[in-house]
Design an enzyme around this catalytic site. Structure first.
Site, PDB file in Angstrom:
ATOM      1  N   HIS A   1       0.819  -1.217   0.000  1.00  0.00           N
ATOM      2  CA  HIS A   1       0.000   0.000   0.000  1.00  0.00           C
ATOM      3  C   HIS A   1       0.855   1.271   0.000  1.00  0.00           C
ATOM      4  O   HIS A   1       0.350   2.357  -0.294  1.00  0.00           O
ATOM      5  CB  HIS A   1      -0.975   0.001   1.187  1.00  0.00           C
ATOM      6  CG  HIS A   1      -0.342   0.206   2.522  1.00  0.00           C
ATOM      7  ND1 HIS A   1       0.019  -0.828   3.351  1.00  0.00           N
ATOM      8  CD2 HIS A   1       0.005   1.353   3.186  1.00  0.00           C
ATOM      9  CE1 HIS A   1       0.538  -0.353   4.467  1.00  0.00           C
ATOM     10  NE2 HIS A   1       0.549   0.965   4.393  1.00  0.00           N
TER      11      HIS A   1
ATOM     12  N   ASP B   1      -0.092  -7.741   1.226  1.00  0.00           N
ATOM     13  CA  ASP B   1       0.306  -6.341   1.343  1.00  0.00           C
ATOM     14  C   ASP B   1       1.832  -6.209   1.335  1.00  0.00           C
ATOM     15  O   ASP B   1       2.425  -5.473   2.134  1.00  0.00           O
ATOM     16  CB  ASP B   1      -0.279  -5.702   2.604  1.00  0.00           C
ATOM     17  CG  ASP B   1      -0.212  -4.168   2.550  1.00  0.00           C
ATOM     18  OD1 ASP B   1       0.077  -3.627   1.463  1.00  0.00           O
ATOM     19  OD2 ASP B   1      -0.423  -3.531   3.605  1.00  0.00           O
TER      20      ASP B   1
ATOM     21  N   SER C   1       4.962   2.048   7.715  1.00  0.00           N
ATOM     22  CA  SER C   1       4.593   0.908   6.883  1.00  0.00           C
ATOM     23  C   SER C   1       5.720   0.523   5.933  1.00  0.00           C
ATOM     24  O   SER C   1       6.353   1.382   5.310  1.00  0.00           O
ATOM     25  CB  SER C   1       3.334   1.228   6.069  1.00  0.00           C
ATOM     26  OG  SER C   1       2.208   1.319   6.906  1.00  0.00           O
TER      27      SER C   1
END
Length: 290
Positions: free
Chosen positions: A132, A162, A238
């Protein structure tokens, strides 16, 4: 008592006894002195040898000299947070992705930039990150730990986990791939490194709070088999590494849980185990090809 009468004879008495001869001491010459010295040294050597033999004849074994041993390296035992940070930081990169927004006819497209984190996972420079982080990007810039930058292209993306891999156009002068490893247990110490809220190369620490967690996403299917941890992470973290206490990347940070819309950390973060990120089990403490 009768008186004692001494009668003196007419002739001469006996001659007096001669005085005993006097002893004469003579100083030994150099040759004699040398012989005496050698003899004294020989006697002393015999006495010392006897003492050593006597003392060494007990039941206790004679002590032996200690053999030199190599000093253990830091990786032989658990690393501190500071040591973990210094070990893995050269492998961590900042990812800036730029996308386009505003598709209405006649409207001017606006560039939207987002920041995330990645980790160099192979000697060819391949970077692991969260999918993402680069979703919808039209341009990706990598900033290495030494400050050099490079453009990058998406090599692969697995939305189900992901996870994405990036191929940079240029490598830094010194490339330091991270060591990958797994086998985390609940309660193990972990360290996260990332760029939360744009704060470059930040580190936090915590423990593994749970394993095999499932995260529900608004878009896409649920992600199962995640590591739950409590090291603080925030937007920008992230794609960064979750590291065990041996300096090995054990997971890739993909999300945090917050029941509100704030999107900030409240003590629950999630990471994809490194084996799942690579599609090959739990990882083995090596730097495998991707």
């Amino acid at each position: 008592m009768q008186p004692v009468i001494t009668v003196q004879g007419d002739g001469p008495g006996p001659p007096p006894e001669p005085d005993p001869p006097q002893r004469r001491w003579t100083t030994p010459g150099p040759a004699v002195r040398r012989k005496l010295l050698v003899g004294a040294l020989a006697v002393w050597a015999v006495v010392i040898t006897g003492l050593v033999v006597f003392r060494g004849s007990g039941d206790d074994p004679a002590p032996t000299a200690a053999q030199p041993k190599a000093s253990p390296s830091a990786s032989d035992g658990p690393l501190t947070v500071a040591e973990t940070y210094q070990t893995v930081l050269p492998s961590v990169v900042r990812i800036t992705s730029t996308g386009k927004t505003g598709t209405a006819a006649g409207a001017k497209s606006m560039a939207e930039s987002s920041t995330g984190t990645g980790v160099i996972a192979n000697a060819d420079g391949t970077i692991l990150t969260a999918a993402h982080v680069i979703d919808g990007a039209v341009a990706i810039k990598i900033t290495y730990a030494d400050g050099t930058t490079s453009a990058a292209q998406v090599a692969s993306a697995d939305d189900a986990q992901d996870i994405a891999t990036l191929t940079p156009a240029k490598l830094p002068e010194t490339l330091v791939p991270a060591t990958l490893g797994g086998g985390l247990q609940v309660g193990d110490d972990v360290v996260a490194i990332g760029n939360p809220l744009g704060l470059t190369a930040s580190t936090t620490s915590g423990v593994v709070s749970g394993l095999d967690r499932t995260m529900t996403r608004e878009k896409g299917a649920d992600i199962a088999g995640l590591i739950q941890f409590d090291a603080a992470v925030n937007p920008g973290s992230s794609g960064g590494p979750l590291i065990n206490d041996r300096g090995q990347v054990a997971g890739i940070v993909v999300a945090l849980a917050n029941p509100t819309d704030a999107g900030t950390f409240i003590g629950i973060g999630f990471a994809v185990p490194i084996g799942a990120a690579l599609g090959a089990g739990q990882g083995d403490g090596q730097t495998p090809p991707l």
